[in-house]
Enzyme design. Sequence first.
Site, PDB file in Angstrom:
ATOM      1  N   ARG A   1     -14.762 -34.925 -15.994  1.00 51.16           N
ATOM      2  CA  ARG A   1     -15.795 -35.632 -16.785  1.00 51.16           C
ATOM      3  C   ARG A   1     -16.542 -34.693 -17.731  1.00 51.16           C
ATOM      4  NH1 ARG A   1     -21.326 -36.504 -15.930  1.00 51.16           N
ATOM      5  NH2 ARG A   1     -21.104 -35.145 -14.124  1.00 51.16           N
TER       6      ARG A   1
ATOM      7  N   THR B   1     -28.567 -40.902  -9.624  1.00 50.42           N
ATOM      8  CA  THR B   1     -29.224 -40.994 -10.937  1.00 50.42           C
ATOM      9  C   THR B   1     -30.557 -40.251 -10.921  1.00 50.42           C
ATOM     10  OG1 THR B   1     -28.201 -43.112 -11.427  1.00 50.42           O
ATOM     11  CG2 THR B   1     -30.268 -42.643 -12.574  1.00 50.42           C
TER      12      THR B   1
ATOM     13  N   LYS C   1     -28.981 -48.333   1.151  1.00 49.89           N
ATOM     14  CA  LYS C   1     -29.060 -47.846   2.538  1.00 49.89           C
ATOM     15  C   LYS C   1     -30.247 -46.909   2.705  1.00 49.89           C
ATOM     16  CE  LYS C   1     -25.815 -44.036   1.861  1.00 49.89           C
ATOM     17  NZ  LYS C   1     -24.616 -43.366   2.357  1.00 49.89           N
TER      18      LYS C   1
ATOM     19  N   ASP D   1     -19.456 -44.397   0.426  1.00 48.22           N
ATOM     20  CA  ASP D   1     -19.278 -45.665   1.163  1.00 48.22           C
ATOM     21  C   ASP D   1     -18.425 -46.674   0.377  1.00 48.22           C
ATOM     22  OD1 ASP D   1     -21.489 -45.257   3.373  1.00 48.22           O
ATOM     23  OD2 ASP D   1     -22.430 -44.752   1.469  1.00 48.22           O
TER      24      ASP D   1
ATOM     25  N   HIS E   1     -19.595 -32.152  -7.349  1.00 46.49           N
ATOM     26  CA  HIS E   1     -20.605 -32.799  -8.195  1.00 46.49           C
ATOM     27  C   HIS E   1     -20.283 -34.247  -8.539  1.00 46.49           C
ATOM     28  CE1 HIS E   1     -23.830 -32.845 -11.100  1.00 46.49           C
ATOM     29  NE2 HIS E   1     -23.016 -33.063 -12.112  1.00 46.49           N
TER      30      HIS E   1
ATOM     31  N   GLU F   1     -24.426 -29.330 -24.247  1.00 47.41           N
ATOM     32  CA  GLU F   1     -23.838 -29.027 -22.938  1.00 47.41           C
ATOM     33  C   GLU F   1     -22.378 -28.651 -23.137  1.00 47.41           C
ATOM     34  OE1 GLU F   1     -25.412 -31.050 -19.134  1.00 47.41           O
ATOM     35  OE2 GLU F   1     -25.588 -32.591 -20.651  1.00 47.41           O
TER      36      GLU F   1
ATOM     37  N   HIS G   1     -19.562 -28.803 -10.123  1.00 47.02           N
ATOM     38  CA  HIS G   1     -20.518 -28.311 -11.117  1.00 47.02           C
ATOM     39  C   HIS G   1     -20.540 -26.794 -10.984  1.00 47.02           C
ATOM     40  CE1 HIS G   1     -24.126 -27.639 -13.427  1.00 47.02           C
ATOM     41  NE2 HIS G   1     -24.090 -28.896 -13.811  1.00 47.02           N
TER      42      HIS G   1
ATOM     43  N   GLU H   1     -20.341 -44.283 -10.668  1.00 46.03           N
ATOM     44  CA  GLU H   1     -19.409 -43.268 -10.160  1.00 46.03           C
ATOM     45  C   GLU H   1     -18.343 -43.824  -9.219  1.00 46.03           C
ATOM     46  OE1 GLU H   1     -21.315 -39.706  -8.797  1.00 46.03           O
ATOM     47  OE2 GLU H   1     -19.444 -38.837  -8.079  1.00 46.03           O
TER      48      GLU H   1
ATOM     49  N   LEU I   1     -24.327 -41.154 -16.834  1.00 49.38           N
ATOM     50  CA  LEU I   1     -25.421 -42.135 -16.921  1.00 49.38           C
ATOM     51  C   LEU I   1     -25.052 -43.217 -17.936  1.00 49.38           C
ATOM     52  CD1 LEU I   1     -28.667 -39.899 -16.892  1.00 49.38           C
ATOM     53  CD2 LEU I   1     -27.687 -41.192 -15.003  1.00 49.38           C
TER      54      LEU I   1
ATOM     55  N   TYR J   1     -31.514 -37.697  -9.548  1.00 48.85           N
ATOM     56  CA  TYR J   1     -31.443 -36.232  -9.621  1.00 48.85           C
ATOM     57  C   TYR J   1     -30.783 -35.719 -10.901  1.00 48.85           C
ATOM     58  CZ  TYR J   1     -32.856 -36.644  -4.812  1.00 48.85           C
ATOM     59  OH  TYR J   1     -33.570 -36.953  -3.684  1.00 48.85           O
TER      60      TYR J   1
END
Length: 524
Positions: free
Chosen positions: A390, A48, A39, A227, A355, A120, A248, A379, A396, A50
Amino acid sequence: MKNEEILRTDVLIIGCGIAGASAALEAAKSGLKVVLITKNAKFEESNTYYAQGGIVSLGKDDYPELLKEDIIEAGDGINNPEAVDFIAKEGKKAVETILIKEMKIQFSRSSPDSLDYAQEAGHSRRRILHIKDMTGKTIEEKFIQALNKFSNVTFLSDQTAVDLLTIPHHSKNLTAYYKEPRCLGAYVLDNNTKRVHIIFSPYTILATGGCGAVYLHTSNPSTAIGDGYAMSFKAGARIVNMEYIQFHPTSLYHRDADGFLISETVRGEGARLKTRDGRTFMENYNSKKEMAPRDEVARAIYEEMINSNSDYVDLDLASYAKFDIEKRFPNIYKTCLDFGIDITKKSIPVVPAAHYCCGGVLVDSWGKSSLKGLYAVGEVACTGVHGANRLASTSLLEGLVWGTRSAKQIATHFDPEVPCKISEIHDWYYPEKEEDVDPALIHQDWVSIRTTLWNYVGIIRTRKRLERARADLDYLRHRVDKFYKEAKMDPLVVGLKHGIQVAWLIMYAALSNSESRGAHFITD
Ligand code: SIN
């Protein structure tokens, strides 16, 4: 609708982040005719693009079993064991074969012959491959380049999927009700001409990403309004776990920053969270301090903000970094500097932001949904890998693995026959008197949706807040439905219709689950 407005293909893919792009690549390599729509005006524009932190692999002294334990601990134990097992065992191979060997992606290195593995929250090992702090951008660009080489891939930008085309729902033939429900493509709005056309396809892969932008504060782009969830729900596919919206812990607090993410790898490299008067606090919440799972960190920040009547907390990297900050985090450094914050000298003001949606369209290990002909990847799908929350940098990888597998499955079992002729499909219905869209109404409805979710279905939920959300969203949904039936077709109208549906799904799931687990935290 005229026949020339109908496009036929072997596989329709809606959305072009890593999940949609990897599905498209695999389908194209198998020789299938692919139509890939977004769209957005540009194909790169996706969640992805970002993604800063990176993609999970296996680091030194690391094993699939350890990764599995970390995923399940973060997910608060309600993960799908089969899916977790699968991603933990297959993930590294997918990264190596597709991203490193095939696409020649150069991940950051700690030395000329060794990849740099970042840390992380929630990970017991350093195992995140990254490209400085711009991992998603590079991956997305490489995928688009690779796809451009295939003549059997048609790219269509500025195309908003309005509804999944399903039988019997969209069939003129009343005997279609005796057949198994099936997805046969989508009704798609051309954002420029404002006309709706059909893309007719025996297989549809939804890769529409998440829905962070139905919340007031989000790390997602404003187009991430879910959507795919809304269309699948309407089409009758099973949707699960929508209450598990992950926040996040650290997005940049600045009026103009628009939810810019301060990657968790910043805490992974030693940064500490502090109240505005300089007190660290994570040790009061979890022995892993800043490395606790992100739902716990987000709640701790939220609580500290409330206790100190503050709009943000500080993330202090400058006092703790033993490396060149500008070199390791060039994107975060530059963006913060643009907002007047030199992160090599000062703390970064941060707030939690919506997030990631851990739930979605329920799929199997091949990305197949409960509706025949419909696959969902990335996602928008719920494979069960993430459970209630998560683990960082697994999304990813999930998109890559399930994107590729869905197309492999379709290619292996490809059958162009569908139980319905195109002439039996209903034309798009335009209202007799199409009313012009008043952007002020749309804006106000979005403000209501976003503030309702943020305040009543947010980081900390109560039954009272959720009941209030139900009353407000029920009313709004009804109003938007009426508006939609009379309005001129426009991407803004379609977006609002999908947005209210998704907000309602999240609220309803949260209200139906009285047990606090992972990202769904309810205090009474
Ligand atoms: C981050 O870099 O903190 C985001 C990573 C993720 O959400 O997986």
